[in-house]
Design a protein around this motif. Structure first.
Motif, PDB file in Angstrom:
ATOM      1  N   ALA A  30      -3.118  -4.284  -4.253  1.00 42.18           N
ATOM      2  CA  ALA A  30      -2.288  -5.039  -3.311  1.00 42.18           C
ATOM      3  C   ALA A  30      -2.920  -6.388  -2.997  1.00 42.18           C
ATOM      4  O   ALA A  30      -2.225  -7.401  -2.918  1.00 42.18           O
ATOM      5  CB  ALA A  30      -2.079  -4.230  -2.037  1.00 42.18           C
ATOM      6  N   ALA A  64      -5.189  -0.372  -2.705  1.00 42.75           N
ATOM      7  CA  ALA A  64      -5.576  -1.485  -1.832  1.00 42.75           C
ATOM      8  C   ALA A  64      -6.059  -2.668  -2.662  1.00 42.75           C
ATOM      9  O   ALA A  64      -5.666  -3.816  -2.425  1.00 42.75           O
ATOM     10  CB  ALA A  64      -6.661  -1.028  -0.863  1.00 42.75           C
ATOM     11  N   LEU A  71       0.828  -1.209   0.000  1.00 45.35           N
ATOM     12  CA  LEU A  71       0.000   0.000   0.000  1.00 45.35           C
ATOM     13  C   LEU A  71       0.860   1.255   0.000  1.00 45.35           C
ATOM     14  O   LEU A  71       0.650   2.181  -0.792  1.00 45.35           O
ATOM     15  CB  LEU A  71      -0.883   0.017   1.246  1.00 45.35           C
ATOM     16  CG  LEU A  71      -2.231  -0.639   1.154  1.00 45.35           C
ATOM     17  CD1 LEU A  71      -2.854  -0.737   2.527  1.00 45.35           C
ATOM     18  CD2 LEU A  71      -3.108   0.169   0.229  1.00 45.35           C
ATOM     19  N   ALA A 126      -6.127   5.502  -2.941  1.00 47.34           N
ATOM     20  CA  ALA A 126      -5.948   4.555  -1.842  1.00 47.34           C
ATOM     21  C   ALA A 126      -6.750   3.286  -2.107  1.00 47.34           C
ATOM     22  O   ALA A 126      -6.245   2.163  -1.924  1.00 47.34           O
ATOM     23  CB  ALA A 126      -6.372   5.188  -0.525  1.00 47.34           C
TER      24      ALA A 126
END
Lengths: 298, 438
Positions: free
Chosen positions: B201, B198, B77, B194
């Motif tokens: 990831a 995420a 992240l 973000a």
């Protein structure tokens, strides 16, 4: 000594040949094409391998080169026939071709000795042992010959079509209006990109190819304002990345190609900060130094 | 193979369930997120962020000496966020363009990742095995925890998009205006980034770097072909992603050692190609059909007006014209002429006798409308634009097919209900009793 020597020669050749082509890609805003081609050649390698049943490099080279051109052609086809955003068109094409390559590898896993990681993340450290042997005599590492050959071809292309490539890169509309087909030189550039990518990634790994396509050109572009300066600068920076990266790798005991990319990143950061014409720091100093000279507010 | 298919469809095996739900959730979420990236023309940023996760994972491992997925995830992240920031910084502070910025960040971060990875491997750390799996993806290794993370992520995404829809829309289409009216653009963009990072990831462990880029790019590009409306596009992209996730999970269950991610991407590309070809307005086939039918209509109208002019100039009493006489007026291949005439007879605009073809009353009314527009336009060009009368025919010949009823009336009013065109031919009057027939 010869181990270090051959690795440095290979990396410098990769830096020079990719830097030269990368400069034109940078000007035409198509740097990601290098990334795309270096992934999209995977099915070409598998098909070449299945067809010839050997790991003969020339067959795989042809297969990979064909798929490199297919990537450029599919992307152009999508862009011409629809209003899909250019970056997205490229992304769709290369991920699809890569996926097909991975599927082919797993379908024929029993019959071929290939895997996606080893093809794409070829390691430059093995270059000195992969010799080209004709009859009894060894002619030196195969990678050096392949990269040297592609550098010669790229140099010839750039010198011979210098004017055309220049006008297509800077002013495509004007070049069309004086009868220079941008499309023809686009494909010439794409062929040269495929050639350099394919010649380089098998020996030095895809990641270093993309790094050498973009970093030397970007650094040189920050330091110069002319096209010859950009081209020569990119070749020089490519070689510098190779040498600095090799030193970094020996010092920290890690991947040579990865270190060359990191060294290139450091050069880029330095150029962004300290470039005499376009550097951030210098511009800031200039603006501080110049501000007292401004006429005072009435 | 059939046993495998049945086993998959019965969903008895928990592993199959994890892979299926995980794939659907992941591809659905990235489809929606990709929509906003696509509209901001930032599709390829996802590719760079996916590559940038590698150094983050390696650094997290080096710092905490642990392979706990949460820790590696946090590393990914942070590195992904840093990569996005670097791309923006390069674009803002240098003259380099988006593509160069993406390629630079991608290679330097990934190179650093390789350096760290080989350093970890070289230092003989026993627990390093499996770090590269994080990158190249293995859907089979999916566990219930990953599915829960994905589920939570998609719920957060849906809730955020639902509640801040107007803001996301504005930031996607007109960030300058959004900033000007004081919207927290930076905050909204960071939030989207973000969420994207995420999703990447989590997805990396399932499908690998390259496939992750496809999951972000392709659903949005496919959905864009079908609609001009943002909510519809986001829902469609999510749906296409989820369907491909299901197809990929199913296909990979059919044979042992079949990878899930690549089949998802193949399914996605199938949706994309189908969208390019068959979408109703933007699709290749729809546009080809529009072109074809427009050409046919122009050819028909040209033929009708040719017959009308023949009547007008050489009126031979019966007004039946042989194809050879028509060809003299309008150069056209004989077989095409006969084909168009037959089509027009089907519409009831012309009729046939032994001596040739002639306009029906309905057909001559249609012809009058076109000729009226043609001559009005010629008159307009000579009167208003002061063009010489011998230069206006070609222009009028093209535009006669496109002038609407309203434009026609406007021209008539502007030219004060004219009777003659610049070549002293009569401009046919509009027949009041059948407005807009045919």
């Amino acid at each position: 000594m010869s181990f270090t020597f051959w690795i440095l020669v290979t990396a410098c050749l990769a830096g020079a040949t990719c830097g030269l082509i990368g400069s034109f890609l940078l000007l035409r805003r198509m740097v990601m094409m290098g990334d795309a081609i270096s992934h999209a050649v995977l099915p070409g390698i598998v098909v070449g391998y299945l067809w010839s049943h050997t790991r003969e490099p020339w067959v795989m080279l042809v297969g990979a080169g064909v798929f490199g051109l297919i990537t450029a052609w599919f992307t152009e086809l999508i862009q011409r026939n629809s209003r899909v955003e250019p970056g997205a068109a490229l992304g769709v094409v290369f991920t699809f071709l890569f996926a097909v390559g991975v599927i082919l590898v797993s379908l024929f896993a029993g019959r071929i000795d290939l895997d996606a990681d080893c093809v794409l993340y070829g390691e430059i450290a093995y270059v000195p042992w992969d010799l080209w042997i004709v009859g009894e005599t060894s002619l030196g590492p195969r990678a050096v010959w392949m990269l040297g050959g592609s550098l010669v071809i790229n140099l010839a292309v750039v010198l011979f079509f210098y004017k055309e490539l220049k006008v297509c890169a800077f002013d495509p509309e004007f070049s069309e209006s004086i009868g220079i087909s941008t499309r023809r030189y686009h494909y010439l550039l794409m062929t040269a990109t495929s050639l350099s990518t394919v010649a380089a990634f098998e020996s030095v790994g895809a990641i270093l190819v993309v790094a050498m396509l973009v970093i030397p050109a970007a650094v040189a572009a920050l330091l110069t304002r002319t096209l010859p300066g950009l081209l020569i600068g990119a070749i020089a920076v490519g070689c510098a990345c190779a040498v600095a990266g090799y030193a970094l790798a020996t010092w920290w005991d890690s991947s040579i190609s990865g270190s060359m990319a990191v060294a290139g990143g450091m050069f880029f950061l330095a150029a962004v900060l300290f470039s005499p014409q376009r550097g951030i720091l210098l511009r800031r100093f200039q603006s501080i130094a110049e501000s007292p000279d401004l006429p005072a507010h009435p | 193979m059939w046993e495998n298919a049945l086993r998959f469809l019965s969903l008895q095996d928990p592993n199959v369930r994890y892979v299926l739900f995980g794939s659907i959730l992941l591809a659905g979420t990235t489809g929606v997120l990709g929509t906003f990236a696509y509209l901001r023309k930032r599709s390829l940023v996802g590719d760079a962020v996916a590559h940038a996760a590698l150094p983050g994972v390696c650094l997290a491992f080096l710092l905490f000496q642990s392979k706990e997925p949460y820790i590696l995830l946090i590393g990914a992240l942070v590195a992904g966020g840093l990569a996005t920031f670097c791309i923006d910084a390069i674009r803002r502070w240098t003259f380099l363009k988006e593509d160069a910025a993406i390629a630079l960040v991608l290679t330097v971060f990934f190179g650093a990742g390789i350096v760290l990875l080989t350093h970890i491997q070289g230092s003989g750390n026993a627990s390093q095995a499996g770090l590269d799996k994080f990158l190249f993806g293995q859907a089979a290794s999916l566990m219930s925890r990953d599915v829960w993370i994905l589920g939570g992520l998609s719920i957060v995404l849906c809730a955020a998009v639902y509640y801040a829809f107007k803001e996301f829309k504005l930031v996607s289409f007109d960030p300058d205006f959004a900033r000007a009216i004081g919207m927290p653009c930076g905050l909204l963009e960071s939030f989207l980034t973000a969420l994207t990072v995420a999703a990447i990831a989590v997805g990396l462990q399932m499908v690998g770097v390259v496939m992750m880029a496809a999951l972000l790019i392709t659903p949005a590009a496919a959905a864009r072909q079908w609609t001009e409306n943002l909510p519809k596009m986001a829902i469609l992209a999510g749906g296409i992603g989820a369907a491909s996730g299901g197809i990929g999970a199913f296909t990979s269950a059919l044979a042992p050692r079949m990878p899930t991610g690549p089949w998802m991407v193949v399914a996605l590309t199938g949706f994309f190609v189908a969208s390019l070809l068959f979408a109703p307005r933007r699709g290749v086939l729809a546009r080809a059909w529009r072109l074809f039918s427009t050409r046919a209509q122009v050819a028909e109208e040209n033929l009708i007006t040719t017959l009308y002019r023949l009547d007008e100039d050489l009126g031979n009493g019966t007004n039946f014209w042989k194809p050879s006489a028509i060809v003299e007026r309008r150069s056209i291949a004989m077989f095409q002429l006969v084909r168009i005439l037959k089509r027009l007879r089907g519409y009831g605009y012309v009729e046939r006798a032994d001596s040739g073809w002639r306009l029906t009353p309905q057909g001559s009314q249609y012809a009058e409308r076109i000729v009226r527009r043609h001559r009005l336009w010629e008159l307009y060009l000579t009167e208003e634009l002061q063009l010489p009368p011998d230069k206006v025919h070609r222009d009028a010949e093209e535009i006669e097919h496109w002038i609407s009823q309203a434009q026609e009336e406007e021209l008539e009013n502007l030219l004060a209900q004219p009777r003659l065109d610049p070549h002293a031919r009569r401009i046919p009057r509009r027949r009041k009793e059948h407005p807009g027939s045919a």
